[in-house]
Enzyme design. Sequence first.
Site, PDB file in Angstrom:
ATOM      1  N   TYR A   9      19.017  -2.647  18.292  1.00  0.00           N
ATOM      2  CA  TYR A   9      18.953  -3.930  19.295  1.00  0.00           C
ATOM      3  C   TYR A   9      17.546  -4.777  19.294  1.00  0.00           C
ATOM      4  O   TYR A   9      17.111  -5.820  19.070  1.00  0.00           O
ATOM      5  CB  TYR A   9      18.900  -3.071  19.997  1.00  0.00           C
ATOM      6  CG  TYR A   9      19.320  -4.961  21.735  1.00  0.00           C
ATOM      7  CD1 TYR A   9      19.797  -5.718  21.793  1.00  0.00           C
ATOM      8  CD2 TYR A   9      18.132  -5.173  22.447  1.00  0.00           C
ATOM      9  CE1 TYR A   9      19.937  -6.364  22.177  1.00  0.00           C
ATOM     10  CE2 TYR A   9      18.123  -5.850  23.404  1.00  0.00           C
ATOM     11  CZ  TYR A   9      19.731  -7.235  23.479  1.00  0.00           C
ATOM     12  OH  TYR A   9      18.782  -8.150  24.189  1.00  0.00           O
TER      13      TYR A   9
ATOM     14  N   LYS B 149      16.206  -8.257  17.423  1.00  0.00           N
ATOM     15  CA  LYS B 149      15.323  -9.516  18.335  1.00  0.00           C
ATOM     16  C   LYS B 149      13.786  -9.775  18.048  1.00  0.00           C
ATOM     17  O   LYS B 149      13.003 -10.640  18.289  1.00  0.00           O
ATOM     18  CB  LYS B 149      15.223  -8.554  20.021  1.00  0.00           C
ATOM     19  CG  LYS B 149      16.260  -8.678  20.844  1.00  0.00           C
ATOM     20  CD  LYS B 149      16.948 -10.210  20.597  1.00  0.00           C
ATOM     21  CE  LYS B 149      18.660 -10.395  21.471  1.00  0.00           C
ATOM     22  NZ  LYS B 149      19.059 -11.018  21.895  1.00  0.00           N
TER      23      LYS B 149
END
Length: 259
Positions: free
Chosen positions: A155, A159
């Site tokens: 994740y 990002k």
Amino acid sequence: MNDLKEKVVFITGAGGGIGKAIASAFAREGAKVVVGDIKQEFVAGTVKMLEEQGADVLGVIIDVTNYDSVKAALNEVVETFGTLDIAVNNAGVVGIGSIEEITPEEWDRVLGVNAKGIFVCTKAELEILKPKQSGAIINTASIAGKMGMAHLSHYVASKFAVIGFTNSIAKEVALDAITVNAICPGIVGTGMWRGEGGVADRWKLEGETEEQSWERNKKAIIPQGVDQTPEDIAEAVVFIARSPRITGQAIAVDGGITM
Ligand code: ADP
């Protein structure tokens, strides 16, 4: 400041918690709002909410990982509202897991939506915005785009990619009078942070409940001591859309976590 009244705003992931708040905030400014999401019922829910607000609204079902799907939706936007002015690339998926747990397929799923999805949408949106020589693109990143976090490595990687891509495209289109920025939500006390298997659950100390871990981590991590709401994030997105001289920034709405 850019006036948002009558501006056409395309929002992806507009069926989710943050996306819904962003859609509602633009509707309050008098913008025409395009609600994009992969799930029909999510699109319908946000469209209904905006209609009740009295907004001019269009719902489109999209898969942000698929260029043809996004292109077709944007064609419909131009047919319906005549143009596109602002895009909020907000669709995303959560990924939680240790390095032992993350499979190569799970890596592809998370990077596929969160990173490739932003590229696909930006590419299709710029085909409208560049010839107009105006516009604003706001990509939803995260504080996970600014710092490493245990049990969130894929994740976090997705990002960081969003912020790197945002800054690069901001430079590429700076002379076209198009701003490109990222918004970095902090800890929004819903979704990925809470519940069984959520981040607070993962970060439990021995003998702690999920609730106790949430309270401890909130106080330890957030200088302001309170979590952020979808409305806090939406407020900042609208501010960025109004600001013609903010570009290439990754603005955190995080109660000071990344200060
Ligand atoms: P948050 O609470 O941070 O807003 P959500 O999971 O509620 O997060 O919102 C993310 C939204 O993005 C959801 O409505 C979801 O359906 C949407 N979404 C996820 N994957 C895709 C995709 N491939 N294309 C379009 N929308 C997507």
